[in-house]
Scaffold this active site. Sequence first.
Site, PDB file in Angstrom:
ATOM      1  CE  LYS A  78     -58.125 -47.110  73.128  1.00 57.59           C
ATOM      2  NZ  LYS A  78     -59.272 -47.136  72.195  1.00 57.59           N
ATOM      3  CB  SER A 172     -61.082 -50.704  72.604  1.00 54.52           C
ATOM      4  OG  SER A 172     -60.897 -49.488  71.899  1.00 54.52           O
ATOM      5  CB  SER A 196     -63.385 -47.846  70.987  1.00 53.98           C
ATOM      6  OG  SER A 196     -63.436 -49.222  70.767  1.00 53.98           O
TER       7      SER A 196
HETATM    8  N1  GLN Z   1     -66.034 -52.914  69.753  1.00 58.30           N
HETATM    9  C1  GLN Z   1     -65.647 -52.708  68.398  1.00 58.30           C
HETATM   10  C2  GLN Z   1     -64.635 -53.747  67.972  1.00 58.30           C
HETATM   11  O1  GLN Z   1     -64.328 -54.570  68.754  1.00 58.30           O
HETATM   12  C3  GLN Z   1     -65.128 -51.326  68.206  1.00 58.30           C
HETATM   13  C4  GLN Z   1     -63.747 -51.136  68.698  1.00 58.30           C
HETATM   14  C5  GLN Z   1     -63.233 -49.755  68.491  1.00 58.30           C
HETATM   15  O2  GLN Z   1     -63.979 -48.811  68.216  1.00 58.30           O
HETATM   16  N2  GLN Z   1     -61.934 -49.629  68.566  1.00 58.30           N
HETATM   17  O3  GLN Z   1     -64.169 -53.742  66.886  1.00 58.30           O
END
Ligand code: GLN
Length: 507
Positions: A78, A172, A196
């Site tokens: 990532k 994400s 995410s």
């Molecule tokens: N979707 C969540 C956010 O936008 C979690 C993102 C994540 O776990 N990095 O904050």
Amino acid sequence: MTSLNELTLAQARDALAAKKASAVELAQAHLDAMEKARGLGAYVAETPEIALDMARRSDQRIASGEAGALEGLPIGVKDLYATKGVHTQACSHILDGFKPAYESTVSANLWRDGAVMLGKLNMDEFAMGSSNETSFYGPVASPWLPPGWSADKARAALATKEKAGLLVPGGSSGGSASAVAAHLCLGATASDTGGSIRQPAAFTGTAGVKPTYGRCSRWGMVAFASSLDQAGPIARNVRDCAILLRSMAGHDPKDTTSVDAPVPDYEKAVGASIKGRKIGIPKEYRVSGMPEEIDALWRKGVDWLRDAGAEIVEISLPHTKYALPAYYIVAPAEASSNLARYDGVRYGLRAPGRDIRELYENTRAQGFGPEVRRRIMIGAYVLSAGYYDAYYVRAQKIRTLIRRDFEAAFHDGVDAILTPATPSPAFAIGEKTSADPVEMYLNDVFTVTVNMAGLPGFAVPAGLSKDGLPLGLQLIGRPFDEETLFSVAQAVEEAAGPVSLPKPWWA
Ligand code: GLN
């Protein structure tokens, strides 16, 4: 014959050990698949020279009997992880051209064990999002075809910048999930601040584990919300996650929140009996508006675990309903502080101005996308004098109550908790990017509590929706008891049966 990139990580490991394939062949098979899949947008940087060089050295170590646990296995990383001399921008414009002089601990652990780096994976900007649509590099398409779409129609959409109508892979860690599901790597690093790892895994028919806070070092991971961020893998199945996590995890003196505890051989827990294990079913996770098919899948999961010998108990996690609003205060608050360092002076993009203040303003205005700017503003607001007690302090109190809910359940002997992973199957690119960001935030309703409490969580592929799209179940475990999660997750995976991932219509 299955091509080399279609093997699972465990199968590829065994093939290399049995000398049925070489690490170079394995890397090349993935590089070829990546080239044909560029339209999906899963990778933002490919590193073929590094991959082949690492693979050559792996082949030498295999030949001389010095193979590491991940020797020769190609992995995607990532874009959140610092990789020495290689593109690292957390998919933000503000980190333009940033190539760190250091390697993140988690990726260094993978290379120490012989893994091969294929490239950097797309993600939501600074890991803020649930669909991979906030990336500066554009959206990632899921390899799953939208219901009713022909391959031709999907290929036409893939050729456009917007990729509208194709399915999101979740976020994400959308690049990680899409790459694993499309066989563009054997496994990938991901990160989870509010879901995410788990939500993208659920959307793509892959497996993903967010370990206990402190299990993996956060050193060299671009920070989003430091008290919630945690590294973890996305891979094709439970066993592959176990193999990867064992390498990624471990104490690191460079991260004071990483825990100095031995890392078990998680693979041994895969397939262990779950007879007599107590599985909690939290009644508060039956949220209103949840599609019947999600509820039905959850009930199926309960039956599977009961059939495998587990004891099922209803539990109550009464503060669940406050988790999402509290998360969307705590996470932006920490983000606004973490992101203060991007000022156009030290690294990345610099938009000139007449003086230093204008340089800051111009750089941050041009460098951050709309979702990141929104979070910085929310964060600065809830931390500001006068609002700090009303929002931030209250959110922290709720966080404590959420943690205590879980502690009470575990105190009553619950070994793991079963819930749906997401409130719906994957949606289409463009479908939820409306004026109301809350629509997107609601995706995290089942996942954020786990981060708020610092617990381990696992998303396991568990079946298909009525439209033929992947659905996942989530397992939540006791702190630092990932092993139980691996055993229970394996029981779910076995009962659900193998997922047949999409054939490469994109090539
Ligand atoms: N979707 C969540 C956010 O936008 C979690 C993102 C994540 O776990 N990095 O904050």
